[in-house]
Design a protein around this motif. Structure first.
Motif, short mmCIF file in Angstrom:
data_model
loop_
_atom_site.label_atom_id
_atom_site.label_comp_id
_atom_site.label_asym_id
_atom_site.label_seq_id
_atom_site.Cartn_x
_atom_site.Cartn_y
_atom_site.Cartn_z
N GLU A 258 31.84 -8.09 -43.40
CA GLU A 258 31.68 -6.77 -44.04
C GLU A 258 30.23 -6.29 -43.94
OE1 GLU A 258 32.22 -3.24 -46.12
OE2 GLU A 258 33.67 -4.54 -45.13
N GLU A 259 29.27 -7.20 -44.17
CA GLU A 259 27.84 -6.82 -44.07
C GLU A 259 27.48 -6.47 -42.63
OE1 GLU A 259 25.89 -9.46 -47.68
OE2 GLU A 259 26.41 -10.45 -45.79
N ILE A 260 28.00 -7.21 -41.67
CA ILE A 260 27.73 -6.91 -40.26
C ILE A 260 28.29 -5.54 -39.90
CG2 ILE A 260 28.28 -7.58 -37.88
CD1 ILE A 260 26.22 -9.39 -39.13
N ARG A 261 29.51 -5.25 -40.32
CA ARG A 261 30.13 -3.95 -40.05
C ARG A 261 29.32 -2.83 -40.69
NH1 ARG A 261 32.55 -0.62 -42.68
NH2 ARG A 261 32.93 -1.93 -44.46
N ARG A 262 28.90 -3.06 -41.94
CA ARG A 262 28.12 -2.04 -42.65
C ARG A 262 26.80 -1.76 -41.93
NH1 ARG A 262 27.21 -4.39 -47.35
NH2 ARG A 262 24.98 -4.44 -47.16
N VAL A 263 26.11 -2.80 -41.48
CA VAL A 263 24.85 -2.62 -40.76
C VAL A 263 25.10 -1.93 -39.42
CG1 VAL A 263 23.00 -3.87 -39.55
CG2 VAL A 263 23.59 -4.49 -41.89
N ALA A 264 26.16 -2.33 -38.72
CA ALA A 264 26.47 -1.72 -37.43
C ALA A 264 26.73 -0.23 -37.55
CB ALA A 264 27.67 -2.42 -36.80
N ASN A 265 27.28 0.20 -38.68
CA ASN A 265 27.60 1.62 -38.88
C ASN A 265 26.55 2.38 -39.68
OD1 ASN A 265 30.13 1.76 -37.54
ND2 ASN A 265 31.02 0.60 -39.21
N SER A 266 25.45 1.74 -40.02
CA SER A 266 24.44 2.37 -40.87
C SER A 266 23.43 3.18 -40.05
CB SER A 266 23.69 1.30 -41.68
OG SER A 266 22.58 1.88 -42.33
N TRP A 267 23.52 4.49 -40.15
CA TRP A 267 22.56 5.35 -39.45
C TRP A 267 21.16 5.14 -40.01
CZ3 TRP A 267 21.57 7.24 -35.13
CH2 TRP A 267 20.69 8.30 -34.94
N ALA A 268 21.03 4.93 -41.30
CA ALA A 268 19.71 4.69 -41.91
C ALA A 268 19.05 3.45 -41.31
CB ALA A 268 19.84 4.54 -43.42
N PHE A 269 19.86 2.48 -40.89
CA PHE A 269 19.35 1.25 -40.30
C PHE A 269 18.88 1.47 -38.86
CE2 PHE A 269 19.83 -2.81 -38.09
CZ PHE A 269 19.25 -3.71 -38.97
N TRP A 270 19.62 2.24 -38.07
CA TRP A 270 19.37 2.36 -36.64
C TRP A 270 18.53 3.56 -36.23
CZ3 TRP A 270 20.32 -1.86 -34.10
CH2 TRP A 270 21.31 -2.72 -34.55
N ALA A 271 18.51 4.62 -37.00
CA ALA A 271 17.84 5.86 -36.59
C ALA A 271 16.34 5.69 -36.42
CB ALA A 271 18.11 6.96 -37.61
N ARG A 272 15.82 6.30 -35.38
CA ARG A 272 14.36 6.38 -35.22
C ARG A 272 13.88 7.55 -36.07
NH1 ARG A 272 16.26 6.76 -30.27
NH2 ARG A 272 15.22 8.73 -29.86
N LEU B 177 34.01 11.14 -33.61
CA LEU B 177 35.12 10.19 -33.62
C LEU B 177 34.67 8.75 -33.37
CD1 LEU B 177 37.87 12.22 -31.73
CD2 LEU B 177 37.40 12.11 -34.20
N ASN B 178 33.39 8.56 -33.06
CA ASN B 178 32.90 7.23 -32.73
C ASN B 178 31.74 6.74 -33.58
OD1 ASN B 178 34.66 6.64 -30.48
ND2 ASN B 178 33.64 8.35 -29.48
N ILE B 179 31.43 7.43 -34.65
CA ILE B 179 30.31 7.01 -35.51
C ILE B 179 30.77 6.86 -36.95
CG2 ILE B 179 28.58 8.07 -34.01
CD1 ILE B 179 28.35 10.33 -36.15
N GLY B 180 30.03 6.07 -37.69
CA GLY B 180 30.31 5.90 -39.12
C GLY B 180 31.50 4.99 -39.37
N GLU B 181 31.81 4.87 -40.63
CA GLU B 181 32.93 4.03 -41.07
C GLU B 181 34.24 4.66 -40.59
OE1 GLU B 181 32.58 1.18 -42.60
OE2 GLU B 181 30.43 1.32 -43.01
N GLU B 182 35.15 3.83 -40.10
CA GLU B 182 36.40 4.35 -39.56
C GLU B 182 37.19 5.18 -40.56
OE1 GLU B 182 38.91 1.97 -37.07
OE2 GLU B 182 37.19 0.80 -36.38
N ASP B 183 37.21 4.75 -41.83
CA ASP B 183 38.00 5.49 -42.82
C ASP B 183 37.34 6.80 -43.25
OD1 ASP B 183 35.93 4.22 -44.21
OD2 ASP B 183 37.19 3.70 -45.93
#
Length: 185
Positions: A33-47, A111-117
């Motif tokens: 769950e933490e890995i999925r959350r990090v993978a979908n976190s724009w705050a984590f990845w955005a420059r 359709l390809n970003i963020g949490e699926e739900d």
């Protein structure tokens, strides 16, 4: 001891400085769950360049080359507006195909970003995205210049690439920027 708020950016920066073995250990210690959350976190990845400017602005122009992250930044900004309560959004591109292939279903599209739900569904025949919370984004193009007449949008719009003749004159090595409009209350 410094009193520093732990932010996704600080975590990302600290992970980036780790060795490969340290990164693997970090991943190993996370739950799925933490890995999925990090993978979908724009705050984590955005420059920083992909984040909206501070303050009360009406137009944000993001001008950058291919691969600068313009589409992802635009989609994530609209996604944040939807989460904040925006319900009617305009998506404007040179063609309806550009709306669909880039803004909606491209690698950085809705359709390809963020949490699926939390992802919207796309109604191609109506050029419309509908989020689970009821928000709607309507696609418009310069192919139908009168299409923007009439509809009302409550808080946001995203224009990707300039429509018409300017697009045909663009350099082959630079992508176009785009703008967002935040409509004040």
């Amino acid at each position: 001891m410094r009193n520093e708020t732990i932010t996704p950016k600080l975590i990302a920066d600290s992970i980036a400085l780790q060795s490969i073995s340290e990164r693997r250990a970090w991943v190993h210690n996370q739950t799925p769950e933490e890995i999925r959350r990090v993978a979908n976190s724009w705050a984590f990845w955005a420059r920083d360049a992909q984040k909206p400017p501070p303050g009360d602005w009406r137009i944000w122009l993001f001008l950058g080359g291919r691969g600068a992250g313009k589409t992802r930044a635009g989609a994530e900004w609209i996604r944040a507006q939807v989460k904040a309560g925006c319900r009617r959004i305009a998506l404007v591109a040179p063609t309806f195909s550009d709306v669909r292939e880039v803004m909606v279903s491209g690698p950085s599209g809705f359709l390809n970003i963020g949490e699926e739900d939390e992802r919207p569904r796309y109604e191609a025949s109506r050029h419309r995205l509908i989020w689970p919370n009821g928000a709607e984004a309507h696609g418009f193009s310069s192919e139908d210049p009168d299409g923007l007449r009439g509809p009302q949008f409550d808080c946001a719009g995203w224009m990707s690439s300039p429509p018409g003749p300017a697009r045909r004159r663009r350099s082959t090595c630079w992508g176009w920027g785009f703008g967002w409009v935040k409509i004040p209350d």
